[in-house]
Design a protein around this motif. Structure first.
Motif, short mmCIF file in Angstrom:
data_model
loop_
_atom_site.label_atom_id
_atom_site.label_comp_id
_atom_site.label_asym_id
_atom_site.label_seq_id
_atom_site.Cartn_x
_atom_site.Cartn_y
_atom_site.Cartn_z
N ARG A 192 0.82 -1.20 0.00
CA ARG A 192 0.00 0.00 0.00
C ARG A 192 0.86 1.26 0.00
O ARG A 192 0.55 2.23 -0.70
N ARG A 193 1.94 1.24 0.75
CA ARG A 193 2.81 2.41 0.79
C ARG A 193 3.51 2.62 -0.56
O ARG A 193 3.62 3.74 -1.04
N LEU A 194 3.98 1.53 -1.17
CA LEU A 194 4.64 1.64 -2.47
C LEU A 194 3.68 2.12 -3.55
O LEU A 194 4.08 2.76 -4.52
N MET A 195 2.38 1.81 -3.39
CA MET A 195 1.37 2.23 -4.35
C MET A 195 0.74 3.57 -3.99
O MET A 195 -0.29 3.96 -4.54
N ASP A 196 1.34 4.29 -3.03
CA ASP A 196 0.88 5.62 -2.63
C ASP A 196 -0.52 5.63 -2.04
O ASP A 196 -1.28 6.60 -2.20
N ALA A 197 -0.90 4.56 -1.34
CA ALA A 197 -2.20 4.52 -0.68
C ALA A 197 -2.17 5.36 0.60
O ALA A 197 -1.16 5.36 1.31
N VAL A 198 -3.26 6.06 0.87
CA VAL A 198 -3.40 6.80 2.11
C VAL A 198 -4.78 6.51 2.70
O VAL A 198 -5.66 5.99 2.02
N ASP A 199 -4.96 6.84 3.95
CA ASP A 199 -6.25 6.69 4.59
C ASP A 199 -7.23 7.68 3.95
O ASP A 199 -6.99 8.89 3.96
N PRO A 200 -8.35 7.19 3.37
CA PRO A 200 -9.32 8.10 2.75
C PRO A 200 -9.80 9.20 3.69
O PRO A 200 -10.16 10.30 3.24
N ALA A 201 -9.80 8.91 4.99
CA ALA A 201 -10.23 9.93 5.96
C ALA A 201 -9.30 11.14 5.93
O ALA A 201 -9.74 12.28 6.16
N LEU A 202 -8.01 10.93 5.64
CA LEU A 202 -7.07 12.04 5.53
C LEU A 202 -7.41 12.92 4.34
O LEU A 202 -7.30 14.15 4.41
N VAL A 203 -7.81 12.28 3.23
CA VAL A 203 -8.18 13.03 2.03
C VAL A 203 -9.42 13.88 2.33
O VAL A 203 -9.49 15.07 1.96
N ASP A 204 -10.41 13.27 2.98
CA ASP A 204 -11.62 14.02 3.35
C ASP A 204 -11.29 15.19 4.27
O ASP A 204 -11.82 16.30 4.10
N GLN A 205 -10.40 14.95 5.22
CA GLN A 205 -10.02 16.00 6.17
C GLN A 205 -9.35 17.15 5.44
O GLN A 205 -9.66 18.33 5.68
N ALA A 206 -8.41 16.84 4.54
CA ALA A 206 -7.69 17.88 3.81
C ALA A 206 -8.65 18.68 2.93
O ALA A 206 -8.56 19.92 2.85
N GLU A 207 -9.57 18.00 2.29
CA GLU A 207 -10.54 18.70 1.42
C GLU A 207 -11.43 19.63 2.23
O GLU A 207 -11.70 20.77 1.82
N GLN A 208 -11.88 19.17 3.39
CA GLN A 208 -12.72 20.01 4.25
C GLN A 208 -11.98 21.25 4.73
O GLN A 208 -12.54 22.35 4.80
N ILE A 209 -10.69 21.08 5.05
CA ILE A 209 -9.88 22.21 5.51
C ILE A 209 -9.75 23.26 4.42
O ILE A 209 -9.89 24.47 4.67
N ILE A 210 -9.49 22.81 3.17
CA ILE A 210 -9.34 23.78 2.08
C ILE A 210 -10.67 24.47 1.78
O ILE A 210 -10.72 25.68 1.56
N ARG A 211 -11.75 23.71 1.79
CA ARG A 211 -13.07 24.29 1.52
C ARG A 211 -13.43 25.36 2.56
O ARG A 211 -14.15 26.31 2.25
N ALA A 212 -12.94 25.18 3.76
CA ALA A 212 -13.25 26.13 4.83
C ALA A 212 -12.41 27.40 4.75
O ALA A 212 -12.65 28.36 5.48
N THR A 213 -11.42 27.44 3.84
CA THR A 213 -10.59 28.62 3.69
C THR A 213 -11.37 29.72 2.98
O THR A 213 -11.89 29.49 1.89
N PRO A 214 -11.49 30.91 3.56
CA PRO A 214 -12.23 32.01 2.93
C PRO A 214 -11.70 32.32 1.54
O PRO A 214 -10.50 32.46 1.33
N GLY A 215 -12.60 32.38 0.56
CA GLY A 215 -12.22 32.68 -0.81
C GLY A 215 -12.20 31.47 -1.72
O GLY A 215 -12.19 31.61 -2.95
N VAL A 216 -12.20 30.28 -1.15
CA VAL A 216 -12.19 29.05 -1.95
C VAL A 216 -13.63 28.72 -2.35
O VAL A 216 -14.50 28.56 -1.49
N VAL A 217 -13.88 28.60 -3.64
CA VAL A 217 -15.22 28.28 -4.15
C VAL A 217 -15.43 26.78 -4.24
O VAL A 217 -16.50 26.26 -3.90
N ASP A 218 -14.40 26.06 -4.69
CA ASP A 218 -14.54 24.62 -4.87
C ASP A 218 -13.15 23.98 -4.80
O ASP A 218 -12.12 24.66 -4.91
N VAL A 219 -13.14 22.66 -4.61
CA VAL A 219 -11.89 21.88 -4.62
C VAL A 219 -12.08 20.75 -5.62
O VAL A 219 -12.50 19.64 -5.28
#
Length: 345
Positions: free
Chosen positions: A246-273
């Motif tokens: 999984r590490r060699l194939m660049d797998a990550v915990d999907p929850a981390l992806v969701d967390q990062a997306e939510q953080i960016i969306r919450a940044t003032p001025g960001v319309v979409d991700v």
């Protein structure tokens, strides 16, 4: 209007730092990476490597001591079950060596050839760990089968029980230390190795079962438990191989992806991700994100917004140390630019 910004490639948060001059500084740069990121982020990465190395040194000493004590008892008791467990403990202790080398190599500065640095050395160390586990499993299985063909009495059953308990305690202490440290510094390899040690502890308890069987007069109890330990090692091998894959194939915990997306969306001025990617390089996370802003946003404001998104990610996602933020205008204004590269996707 596009504005690309790569964190870790010339942008920081305004924290000053110096690189040093002279022979001592040049020698230090061979082993300690420098970047143009903020100095506190660099210090955090170096501290994580130092803490990982410290954990490996202490756990290596603990497991080697456990294995040496068990080796003496193997000779004394003639137990193939204990032999299999002892071999596995040696292999588990030796996994600290490739991991330690990986931590040291991973601290080197990125070069023009290795532009992402040397963090992937941890993944290569994971392959070595898998090979060592496989080798210990094969040898333990061989010895168990040989004992079936040529049965032999187990001596000093009481001492054998003590050896099983020693193996369990030694492995459990090391397991807790490696797992706790691995989670704190974000090293999946160290956490996996800690779980491996914990499994070894339970296989040590199986040695106690072989001793009880021998005490009851069941001569085949020892090789049977030896085979059971071999099977347990194979399960550990499967889990370890899956983690490395999984590490060699660049797998990550999907929850981390969701967390990062939510953080960016919450940044003032960001319309979409429209897109976001995460990958582990060693025990550090890196991100790539495409974010949509209002088409009327100036280049200067877009650049500032990319810094805001990066700053939020660094503080919001544990162990994330680098990000590339790609700013895009609204979909209706971005389509002509997208068509230039659409046929390459």
């Amino acid at each position: 209007m596009h504005a690309d910004k790569q964190v870790g490639a010339g942008h920081g948060h305004g924290h000053g730092h110096g690189h040093g001059h002279g022979f001592a500084a040049k020698v230090r740069e061979l082993f300690v990476p420098h970047s143009h990121d903020s100095s506190d982020r660099l210090d955090s990465a170096l501290e994580a490597s130092r803490e990982g190395l410290r954990c490996l040194k202490i756990s290596f000493a603990g497991l080697m001591l456990t294995a040496i004590i068990q080796t003496v008892i193997v000779v004394y008791t003639n137990s193939v079950a204990l032999l299999g467990d002892t071999l596995h403990n040696y292999a588990d202790a030796l996994t600290a060596i490739p991991l330690a080398i990986a931590f040291l190599v991973g601290r080197r500065v990125a070069t023009r050839a290795y532009t992402y640095g040397f963090g992937r050395a941890e993944d290569l160390a994971g392959i070595v760990v898998v090979v060592l586990i496989a080798a210990s499993s094969a040898y333990a299985g061989y010895e168990a089968v040989r004992r079936f063909i040529h049965p032999s009495d187990v001596r000093h059953v009481g001492v054998l029980i003590v050896a099983g308990v020693v193996g369990f305690l030694g492995n459990e202490v090391v397991a807790q230390y490696r797992i706790r440290t691995g989670r704190r510094i974000g090293s999946a390899a160290l956490v996996a190795d800690g779980l491996h040690a914990r499994t070894d502890g339970f296989t040590s308890l199986a040695v106690v079962l072989s001793a009880v069987g021998a005490w009851l007069g069941f001569r085949l109890a020892d090789p049977i438990v030896g085979l059971l330990i071999t099977v347990a090692i194979l399960f550990v091998l499967r889990d370890a191989a899956r983690e490395v894959y999984r590490r060699l194939m660049d797998a990550v915990d999907p929850a981390l992806v969701d967390q990062a997306e939510q953080i960016i969306r919450a940044t003032p001025g960001v319309v979409d991700v429209p897109g976001i990617r995460l990958r582990w390089i060693g025990h550090s996370l890196r991100a790539e994100a495409r974010i949509t802003v209002d088409s009327a946003t100036s280049l200067v404001d877009a650049h500032h917004l990319s810094h805001q998104a990066e700053h939020a990610l660094i503080h919001g996602v544990r162990r994330l140390t680098s990000a590339t933020i790609h700013i895009e205008p609204l979909v209706t204004d971005a389509s002509p630019a997208h068509q230039l590269v659409a046929h390459h996707h």
